[in-house]
Design a protein around this motif. Structure first.
Motif, PDB file in Angstrom:
ATOM      1  N   THR A 299      19.006 -14.026  30.535  1.00  0.00           N
ATOM      2  CA  THR A 299      20.138 -13.256  30.088  1.00  0.00           C
ATOM      3  C   THR A 299      20.701 -12.618  30.282  1.00  0.00           C
ATOM      4  O   THR A 299      21.086 -11.907  31.861  1.00  0.00           O
ATOM      5  CB  THR A 299      19.165 -12.464  28.744  1.00  0.00           C
ATOM      6  OG1 THR A 299      18.345 -11.499  29.156  1.00  0.00           O
ATOM      7  CG2 THR A 299      18.644 -13.966  28.000  1.00  0.00           C
TER       8      THR A 299
ATOM      9  N   ALA B 105      29.446 -16.294  25.075  1.00  0.00           N
ATOM     10  CA  ALA B 105      27.529 -17.235  25.067  1.00  0.00           C
ATOM     11  C   ALA B 105      28.536 -18.858  24.449  1.00  0.00           C
ATOM     12  O   ALA B 105      29.224 -18.897  23.948  1.00  0.00           O
ATOM     13  CB  ALA B 105      26.576 -16.666  24.141  1.00  0.00           C
TER      14      ALA B 105
ATOM     15  N   ASP C 212      21.443 -18.628  22.595  1.00  0.00           N
ATOM     16  CA  ASP C 212      22.891 -18.242  22.488  1.00  0.00           C
ATOM     17  C   ASP C 212      22.710 -18.493  24.754  1.00  0.00           C
ATOM     18  O   ASP C 212      21.737 -17.597  24.854  1.00  0.00           O
ATOM     19  CB  ASP C 212      22.969 -16.655  22.254  1.00  0.00           C
ATOM     20  CG  ASP C 212      23.240 -17.563  21.169  1.00  0.00           C
ATOM     21  OD1 ASP C 212      23.991 -17.731  20.622  1.00  0.00           O
ATOM     22  OD2 ASP C 212      22.912 -15.822  20.420  1.00  0.00           O
TER      23      ASP C 212
ATOM     24  N   SER D 121      29.023 -23.971  20.251  1.00  0.00           N
ATOM     25  CA  SER D 121      29.940 -23.658  20.008  1.00  0.00           C
ATOM     26  C   SER D 121      30.237 -22.305  21.284  1.00  0.00           C
ATOM     27  O   SER D 121      29.481 -21.725  21.974  1.00  0.00           O
ATOM     28  CB  SER D 121      29.753 -22.687  18.593  1.00  0.00           C
ATOM     29  OG  SER D 121      28.760 -21.602  18.743  1.00  0.00           O
TER      30      SER D 121
ATOM     31  N   SER E 284      26.765 -21.024  22.614  1.00  0.00           N
ATOM     32  CA  SER E 284      25.723 -21.467  21.381  1.00  0.00           C
ATOM     33  C   SER E 284      25.474 -22.453  20.827  1.00  0.00           C
ATOM     34  O   SER E 284      25.874 -23.079  20.751  1.00  0.00           O
ATOM     35  CB  SER E 284      25.998 -20.541  19.794  1.00  0.00           C
ATOM     36  OG  SER E 284      26.513 -18.792  20.694  1.00  0.00           O
TER      37      SER E 284
ATOM     38  N   GLN F 159      19.053 -21.533  16.926  1.00  0.00           N
ATOM     39  CA  GLN F 159      19.412 -21.153  18.088  1.00  0.00           C
ATOM     40  C   GLN F 159      19.302 -20.931  19.456  1.00  0.00           C
ATOM     41  O   GLN F 159      18.419 -19.993  19.357  1.00  0.00           O
ATOM     42  CB  GLN F 159      20.765 -19.859  16.801  1.00  0.00           C
ATOM     43  CG  GLN F 159      22.327 -19.988  18.061  1.00  0.00           C
ATOM     44  CD  GLN F 159      22.989 -18.712  17.055  1.00  0.00           C
ATOM     45  OE1 GLN F 159      22.960 -19.868  15.749  1.00  0.00           O
ATOM     46  NE2 GLN F 159      23.903 -17.831  17.785  1.00  0.00           N
TER      47      GLN F 159
ATOM     48  N   SER G 122      24.389 -17.273  27.814  1.00  0.00           N
ATOM     49  CA  SER G 122      25.465 -16.012  28.023  1.00  0.00           C
ATOM     50  C   SER G 122      26.225 -16.925  29.173  1.00  0.00           C
ATOM     51  O   SER G 122      26.429 -17.688  29.859  1.00  0.00           O
ATOM     52  CB  SER G 122      24.848 -14.742  29.598  1.00  0.00           C
ATOM     53  OG  SER G 122      25.593 -14.485  29.933  1.00  0.00           O
TER      54      SER G 122
ATOM     55  N   THR H  75      23.029 -24.409  18.440  1.00  0.00           N
ATOM     56  CA  THR H  75      22.507 -24.659  17.378  1.00  0.00           C
ATOM     57  C   THR H  75      21.813 -25.474  16.634  1.00  0.00           C
ATOM     58  O   THR H  75      22.412 -26.980  16.846  1.00  0.00           O
ATOM     59  CB  THR H  75      22.441 -24.109  15.914  1.00  0.00           C
ATOM     60  OG1 THR H  75      23.755 -22.803  16.346  1.00  0.00           O
ATOM     61  CG2 THR H  75      22.227 -23.737  14.508  1.00  0.00           C
TER      62      THR H  75
END
Lengths: 169, 83
Positions: A72, B43, B11, B38, B45, B9, B13, B47
């Motif tokens: 992250t 990020a 995310d 998306s 993402s 979801q 980076s 889903t």
């Protein structure tokens, strides 16, 4: 190296968090390695100015087979690493994983620096291996030159006979 | 076990994970859930809903591992390779 995350003594920081302190005389600000523990995972931030992307990826790649690794971006210039073992999970295992990851980071960092510092010499060797005369090439060249000389040499005893002409004529 | 109708979801980076790698991961895991991807500025993402019951517990972790593995391989590949 001031950024070494020396695995010396582990001190219990707040619950579910751990820290490896810097050796005496080393600034804790640059050497402390902190991590957060939960029942299933260990999370720690890495400073990208100390550990370049290649080193982080190199270490992460080696853990992918036994951990779920997730990266992250907790802040600018930082990479957060989350390790979640695929097998047994305990506090001791998670702490050990964090330490192993830190050690592997140093290993990868060293490899990167050695690779950078020896780039020129490796290029030199490759260039020499591919583009300059090697002993075997020299031998072949010498043999070819010898053959050329033989073909062009005079025939003072008139031993050689042209095959196009009839010798009895 | 996650509720199949609830969307999950993850995310990634965008400056760590290669968008191409994330897309590849979604393509590989495409049969195990209904995915949508998306691409945002910060990020990528992912889903999904209706995950396969056999893998629902580890789907997110396995997807993330696959995406990271692909990202690292692309990172190490020659610069001419699509990243």
């Amino acid at each position: 190296m001031s950024n070494e995350a020396a695995v010396a003594e582990t001190t219990e920081a707040p619950k579910s968090a751990g820290a490896v302190e810097a050796p005496a005389g080393v600034s804790a600000e640059t050497a402390e390695f902190t991590f957060e523990l939960s029942s299933t995972e260990v999370i720690f931030p890495l400073d990208e100015s100390i550990y370049p992307r290649d080193a982080i990826f190199g270490a992460a790649y080696l853990f992918i087979d036994r951990c779920y690794v997730f990266l992250t971006r907790p802040a600018d210039g930082q990479v957060g690493v989350r390790l979640r073992p695929k097998g047994e999970r305990s506090e001791a295992i998670l702490e050990a994983l964090a330490g192993e990851f830190a050690n592997e980071l140093l290993n990868q960092l060293l490899r990167t620096r050695i690779a950078e510092s020896t780039t020129k010499i490796r290029e030199f060797y490759m260039q020499r291996a591919f583009f300059e005369n090697t002993p075997s090439h020299s031998t072949i060249d010498a043999l070819l030159a010898e053959l050329d000389e033989e073909e062009l040499a005079d025939d003072p005893l008139e031993i050689s006979v042209p095959w196009e002409e009839d010798p009895s004529a | 076990m996650p509720d199949p109708s609830t969307a999950s979801q993850l995310d990634f980076s965008a400056d760590i994970y290669s968008p191409v790698a994330v897309e590849r991961a979604v393509a590989v895991f495409g049969d195990l859930a209904k995915f949508t991807v998306s691409h945002g500025e910060a990020a990528v993402s992912v889903t999904w809903t209706e995950p396969d019951a056999d893998v629902a517990d580890v789907l997110a972790d396995e997807l993330a591992n696959y995406a990271l593995n692909e990202t690292i391989l692309l990172h190490r590949a020659p610069s001419t390779t699509l990243r």
